[in-house]
Write a protein that holds these residues in place. Sequence first.
Motif, PDB file in Angstrom:
ATOM      1  N   SER A   1      -7.693  18.389 -14.097  1.00 23.31           N
ATOM      2  CA  SER A   1      -8.000  17.223 -14.943  1.00 23.31           C
ATOM      3  C   SER A   1      -6.859  16.218 -14.926  1.00 23.31           C
ATOM      4  N   GLU A   2      -5.618  16.713 -14.826  1.00 23.00           N
ATOM      5  CA  GLU A   2      -4.464  15.821 -14.695  1.00 23.00           C
ATOM      6  C   GLU A   2      -4.552  15.050 -13.372  1.00 23.00           C
ATOM      7  N   LEU A   3      -4.920  15.746 -12.304  1.00 24.49           N
ATOM      8  CA  LEU A   3      -5.066  15.094 -10.997  1.00 24.49           C
ATOM      9  C   LEU A   3      -6.136  14.010 -11.034  1.00 24.49           C
ATOM     10  N   MET A   4      -7.244  14.296 -11.665  1.00 24.93           N
ATOM     11  CA  MET A   4      -8.340  13.329 -11.752  1.00 24.93           C
ATOM     12  C   MET A   4      -7.876  12.052 -12.453  1.00 24.93           C
ATOM     13  N   ALA A   5      -7.009  12.190 -13.452  1.00 23.66           N
ATOM     14  CA  ALA A   5      -6.498  11.027 -14.174  1.00 23.66           C
ATOM     15  C   ALA A   5      -5.491  10.237 -13.338  1.00 23.66           C
ATOM     16  N   LEU A   6      -4.802  10.907 -12.402  1.00 23.83           N
ATOM     17  CA  LEU A   6      -3.756  10.253 -11.609  1.00 23.83           C
ATOM     18  C   LEU A   6      -4.270   9.639 -10.306  1.00 23.83           C
ATOM     19  N   THR A   7      -5.460  10.010  -9.859  1.00 22.29           N
ATOM     20  CA  THR A   7      -5.967   9.553  -8.566  1.00 22.29           C
ATOM     21  C   THR A   7      -7.313   8.862  -8.711  1.00 22.29           C
ATOM     22  N   LYS A   8      -7.559   7.891  -7.830  1.00 27.15           N
ATOM     23  CA  LYS A   8      -8.859   7.213  -7.800  1.00 27.15           C
ATOM     24  C   LYS A   8      -9.742   7.803  -6.707  1.00 27.15           C
ATOM     25  N   SER A   9      -9.149   8.071  -5.568  1.00 25.60           N
ATOM     26  CA  SER A   9      -9.884   8.616  -4.434  1.00 25.60           C
ATOM     27  C   SER A   9      -9.063   9.753  -3.853  1.00 25.60           C
ATOM     28  N   SER A  10      -9.645  10.925  -3.805  1.00 25.33           N
ATOM     29  CA  SER A  10      -8.901  12.071  -3.290  1.00 25.33           C
ATOM     30  C   SER A  10      -9.869  13.187  -2.923  1.00 25.33           C
ATOM     31  N   LEU A  11      -9.371  14.120  -2.160  1.00 27.75           N
ATOM     32  CA  LEU A  11     -10.076  15.361  -1.868  1.00 27.75           C
ATOM     33  C   LEU A  11      -9.258  16.454  -2.526  1.00 27.75           C
ATOM     34  N   ILE A  12      -9.861  17.178  -3.445  1.00 30.16           N
ATOM     35  CA  ILE A  12      -9.168  18.244  -4.148  1.00 30.16           C
ATOM     36  C   ILE A  12      -9.859  19.549  -3.792  1.00 30.16           C
ATOM     37  N   THR A  13      -9.083  20.496  -3.274  1.00 29.73           N
ATOM     38  CA  THR A  13      -9.617  21.809  -2.932  1.00 29.73           C
ATOM     39  C   THR A  13      -8.761  22.882  -3.595  1.00 29.73           C
ATOM     40  N   THR A  14      -9.321  24.059  -3.731  1.00 27.66           N
ATOM     41  CA  THR A  14      -8.550  25.206  -4.205  1.00 27.66           C
ATOM     42  C   THR A  14      -8.791  26.363  -3.247  1.00 27.66           C
ATOM     43  N   GLU A  15      -7.811  27.208  -3.158  1.00 23.86           N
ATOM     44  CA  GLU A  15      -7.977  28.427  -2.368  1.00 23.86           C
ATOM     45  C   GLU A  15      -7.113  29.523  -2.956  1.00 23.86           C
TER      46      GLU A  15
ATOM     47  N   MET B   1       0.824  -1.199   0.000  1.00 22.42           N
ATOM     48  CA  MET B   1       0.000   0.000   0.000  1.00 22.42           C
ATOM     49  C   MET B   1       0.864   1.258   0.000  1.00 22.42           C
ATOM     50  N   ARG B   2       1.871   1.292   0.873  1.00 23.43           N
ATOM     51  CA  ARG B   2       2.703   2.489   0.974  1.00 23.43           C
ATOM     52  C   ARG B   2       3.368   2.802  -0.362  1.00 23.43           C
ATOM     53  N   SER B   3       3.870   1.777  -1.062  1.00 23.14           N
ATOM     54  CA  SER B   3       4.544   2.047  -2.327  1.00 23.14           C
ATOM     55  C   SER B   3       3.564   2.572  -3.375  1.00 23.14           C
ATOM     56  N   VAL B   4       2.319   2.121  -3.335  1.00 23.24           N
ATOM     57  CA  VAL B   4       1.303   2.623  -4.262  1.00 23.24           C
ATOM     58  C   VAL B   4       1.057   4.108  -3.998  1.00 23.24           C
ATOM     59  N   VAL B   5       0.921   4.476  -2.724  1.00 22.58           N
ATOM     60  CA  VAL B   5       0.717   5.881  -2.358  1.00 22.58           C
ATOM     61  C   VAL B   5       1.928   6.709  -2.747  1.00 22.58           C
ATOM     62  N   SER B   6       3.137   6.205  -2.458  1.00 28.63           N
ATOM     63  CA  SER B   6       4.361   6.930  -2.812  1.00 28.63           C
ATOM     64  C   SER B   6       4.471   7.134  -4.315  1.00 28.63           C
ATOM     65  N   ARG B   7       4.103   6.121  -5.092  1.00 25.89           N
ATOM     66  CA  ARG B   7       4.150   6.256  -6.555  1.00 25.89           C
ATOM     67  C   ARG B   7       3.150   7.297  -7.035  1.00 25.89           C
ATOM     68  N   CYS B   8       1.978   7.315  -6.410  1.00 26.42           N
ATOM     69  CA  CYS B   8       0.954   8.292  -6.781  1.00 26.42           C
ATOM     70  C   CYS B   8       1.429   9.710  -6.461  1.00 26.42           C
ATOM     71  N   ILE B   9       1.994   9.885  -5.269  1.00 22.68           N
ATOM     72  CA  ILE B   9       2.521  11.200  -4.878  1.00 22.68           C
ATOM     73  C   ILE B   9       3.602  11.639  -5.857  1.00 22.68           C
ATOM     74  N   ARG B  10       4.531  10.747  -6.143  1.00 18.73           N
ATOM     75  CA  ARG B  10       5.614  11.078  -7.074  1.00 18.73           C
ATOM     76  C   ARG B  10       5.059  11.408  -8.454  1.00 18.73           C
ATOM     77  N   ALA B  11       4.049  10.684  -8.907  1.00 17.83           N
ATOM     78  CA  ALA B  11       3.453  10.945 -10.221  1.00 17.83           C
ATOM     79  C   ALA B  11       2.820  12.333 -10.272  1.00 17.83           C
ATOM     80  N   ILE B  12       2.146  12.733  -9.194  1.00 21.22           N
ATOM     81  CA  ILE B  12       1.518  14.058  -9.148  1.00 21.22           C
ATOM     82  C   ILE B  12       2.589  15.151  -9.171  1.00 21.22           C
ATOM     83  N   VAL B  13       3.602  15.009  -8.321  1.00 23.89           N
ATOM     84  CA  VAL B  13       4.665  16.019  -8.263  1.00 23.89           C
ATOM     85  C   VAL B  13       5.421  16.077  -9.590  1.00 23.89           C
TER      86      VAL B  13
END
Length: 94
Positions: A69-83, A1-13
């Motif tokens: 839209s890039e974030l939506m393609a990279l994540t399955k479950s997330s909370l996305i906010t803007t400010e 699980m941790r490696s999946v999350v780490s890969r997702c974080i790295r993909a977003i960054v």
Amino acid sequence: MRSVVSRCIRAIVTKARELQMAGTTVLRGPLGFGRSSTLHTEKILRLSQDLPVVIEIVDADERIGAFISELMALTKSSLITTEKVRVIRYGEGD
């Protein structure tokens, strides 16, 4: 699980960097809960593999909007906010 999350974080960054967003910071939280109300903590005997993560991406409003839209393609479950923020300084001597 941790490696999946780490890969997702790295993909977003990595994607934010490829698109030359102004900046990105990853913050890990020691405690939190989300939609399920399940408490995620680092104090459990086993190291929680689903600790809260916040990825802050800074750029102009329209560039952030396009990046969603890039974030939506990279994540399955997330909370996305803007400010809106007021940038006081960005780089040296600005």
